[in-house]
Scaffold this active site. Structure first.
Site, short mmCIF file in Angstrom:
data_model
loop_
_atom_site.label_atom_id
_atom_site.label_comp_id
_atom_site.label_asym_id
_atom_site.label_seq_id
_atom_site.Cartn_x
_atom_site.Cartn_y
_atom_site.Cartn_z
N ASN A 91 0.91 -1.20 -0.19
CA ASN A 91 -0.04 0.09 -0.15
C ASN A 91 0.85 1.23 0.11
O ASN A 91 0.38 2.45 -0.63
CB ASN A 91 -0.81 -0.05 1.18
N ILE B 226 2.57 -10.07 1.34
CA ILE B 226 1.88 -11.33 2.21
C ILE B 226 0.85 -11.08 3.25
O ILE B 226 0.31 -11.92 3.45
CB ILE B 226 3.12 -12.01 2.83
N ASP B 227 0.92 -9.55 3.55
CA ASP B 227 -0.19 -9.25 4.63
C ASP B 227 -1.44 -9.24 4.15
O ASP B 227 -2.68 -9.25 4.94
CB ASP B 227 0.15 -7.88 5.26
N ARG C 296 1.35 -7.14 11.42
CA ARG C 296 1.39 -6.13 12.39
C ARG C 296 -0.03 -5.56 12.56
O ARG C 296 -0.35 -5.16 13.89
CB ARG C 296 2.39 -4.73 11.83
N GLN D 5 7.98 -17.78 6.34
CA GLN D 5 6.71 -17.71 5.77
C GLN D 5 6.45 -16.88 4.35
O GLN D 5 5.76 -16.95 3.55
CB GLN D 5 5.93 -17.26 6.86
#
Lengths: 405, 405
Positions: free
Chosen positions: A111, A140-141, A187, A294
């Site tokens: 973003n 990945i978030d 996060r 990951q």
């Protein structure tokens, strides 16, 4: 007639399929007669004029990008402000672009990076230099808006869910009373921790509890859920996002800092949780902190994810050459079962610097689980295997030496 | 005529290939006309008389054990002392064995479990009950003597080295100055941390430093090596065994306990090291604590390891039926390239309760690396892939419900 020229850059943390987007962009550029440069180290490299020419690299080498985790050209977290905020960056960028006769820009990032892309859409207005800008989603978030999911997420989700299923078998071998905590990235959002839920085919299978940043941590409710899991299944496998917060909105792992006599807190949310369980229940929990594994697990990439990452790069190049600008290639879901999707034109203005959290309808009523709607959402994204070639017992990734220009 | 009957038990922590040894024992028992029971939860279950009959399970289900991590029958850390130390355990065991007419015992475990096996070789002498005892080696730690390597180690080594290679690509994307720490299992031996070295094909590739329990930790030398790696390669990927000790012989992570004002130390050696690097060099290192993932990674099992685990189970049953007792099936290396091995008859008395550390000729002169001799040793053990079936995007492990007797 000289070919038109674009420059591609990667921004933010790498993923298992970031290079697949690069592959999609490069192969499409070759097919459509676009000369494609790439910036070393993302925007930082572009501003420094550190560029390479992808045209000189063999098709065979480019094809290997489909398997290779990391960001082959390097990444950076360097951002660019508005023209008013950072005119010197804009002029530097214009000089670099003009020097190489580049009029197309591909930004592959999350973003923040897509926020930069959005600002640069006005490049001609501020600098008089014509520039088409298209964004390619990556994280990945899975916290990007404007796209059903983000390339990179599916592979990390697959890695984490596979690990959770495997650890679940290990725990079950060891009998009653075991607690295992797997700390995932995330996060501000729980997409990755939530993905672990795909591992479980029956209520007794791991994971038993999910701790998501979307649900403030409540110690009493957590301990009650832990007790219930231990009583019912004899074990408790927990997936915890690194960014869970207390009722006060502070990260739990950070909140403890002041309570350790100025000592730096070691470990993150997972270790913090293990200590809580030890103190309150006398149980030593095992903690896995999956960290970079990951997002780098190319050996367990999701074929769906690899394909989507590729198509996003492909479509971005096609759009540039069609004269489009100010768009991100977004994934639009058409159906869950069978999974169908296409590519939507998403205005960069709708994407940059925003954040998509798990919506309430994906979070279970108890706050420690996900709903069937989430499982229907995530399962197609981890579908399919893309096993890399192996050599000498290990994935045979072959880093490419990109020719400097 | 009734079939002779054996009981099989698993002991200690599970591995990715423990079930492959069970498969080898079960399939061989079927072939040779032995009735095979198994104890639930290892020795604890055997002493409680909690047994299952493997004969009633389909060949298809048994074949799936080749892929499944964990210990299908459960494990325990329950040990048994000498007859003099624990006569009541010996008599209980005799009653259970007699009740089911079992005269053969297979113990699949590490050095403690094989120490039990060794003590039970004298079962007839002490109890008047005839019992053949054969040991099957198992441990990811690779610290068993009497065998060139231990089933379980090769798959964990493959998982860790693959992860290190993948994280290395991720780090390289992110540019200069990065430090990454991967904490592996290994309380007293560095076999697992050392295995990460297989990831590196060139000096610049991860890992750059190995911290092994065999080499006492020296802060000044470590920091100098870290500085050198950062200067030369722009990064430092470290594999650290959980059991590294200071010059005083104490575990580093434990040694700090007294210095944290009575607070429980969070994290292990990896976090301890990250804190040291932050304090001394101002660099925030990323820490991965691989924990159970490294021993449960069935999706990345080594084909060599699966094969060896199977053959150890197979040979153990053959030996029992040939009237042998007091032996462990050991792997004997005949050649590195091409890798050739056979099975040696190792007296249990040479194995139990002993520990094999990394020999000096496997440790580099700098104390932070391994020698070519170690790489020649480890590489055959991670060779070959044994990819499990996948379903819905995840490894399709199918736990077996063993019929209780």
């Amino acid at each position: 007639m000289t070919k038109p020229r674009a420059v591609y850059l990667q921004s933010g943390g790498p993923t298992a399929v970031l290079n697949a987007s690069a592959q999609g962009a490069i192969e499409t550029a070759r097919r459509l007669g676009l000369s494609l440069y790439a910036a070393y180290d993302g925007l930082a490299g572009l501003l420094d004029g550190r560029l390479c020419d992808t045209d000189g690299v063999s098709d065979t080498a480019i094809a290997q990008l489909a398997f290779m985790p990391g960001g082959s050209f390097g990444v950076s977290r360097r951002m660019i402000g508005t023209f008013e905020e950072a005119p010197e960056d804009w002029l530097r960028l214009r000089d670099v672009l003009a020097k190489h006769d580049i009029h197309y820009l591909l930004i592959n990032g999350g973003n923040g990076s897509l926020g930069c892309a959005e600002r640069l859409v006005d490049f001609e207005k501020h600098t008089g230099y014509k520039l088409g800008v298209i964004g390619i989603p990556k994280t990945i978030d899975n916290d990007l808006v404007g796209t059903d999911n983000s390339p990179g997420y599916g592979s990390s989700a697959k890695f984490l869910a596979s690990a959770m299923r495997e650890v679940g078998l290990d725990m079950t071998s060891m009998g009653w009373g075991r607690v295992f905590i797997m700390e995932t990235m995330g996060r501000h959002t729980g997409w990755l921790a939530a993905a672990c839920a795909a591992a479980s085919r029956n209520p007794h299978e791991a994971p038993h509890l999910l701790l998501l940043p979307e649900v403030p941590f409540d110690q009493a409710r957590f301990l009650a859920a832990l007790d219930a899991s231990l009583a019912k299944y004899g074990q408790c496998a927990i997936a915890v996002a690194e960014g869970i917060t207390g009722q006060d909105g502070r990260f739990v792992a950070e909140a403890k800092k002041s309570e350790t006599y100025g000592h730096e807190q070691l470990g993150g949310a997972g270790h913090w949780l293990a200590q809580l369980i030890l103190r309150e229940r006398g149980i030593s929990a095992h903690v896995a902190q999956v960290d970079y594994l990951q997002r780098a697990g190319g050996h367990l990439a999701s074929a769906t994810d690899v394909r989507q990452a590729y198509v996003m790069g492909e479509r971005a190049v096609e759009w540039l050459l069609a004269g489009k600008t100010g768009l991100m290639a977004g994934i639009r879901r058409l159906n869950d079962h069978p999974y169908c999707w296409d590519v939507a034109e998403v205005p960069l203005s709708a994407v940059g610097d925003k954040e998509k959290r798990l919506p309430p309808e994906f979070i279970g009523a108890d706050g420690f689980s996900v709903t069937q709607a989430f499982l229907d959402y995530v399962k197609p994204l981890i579908e399919g295997e893309r096993i890399p070639p192996f050599k000498d017992g290990l994935p045979d990734y072959r880093p490419i030496a990109w020719p400097r220009v």
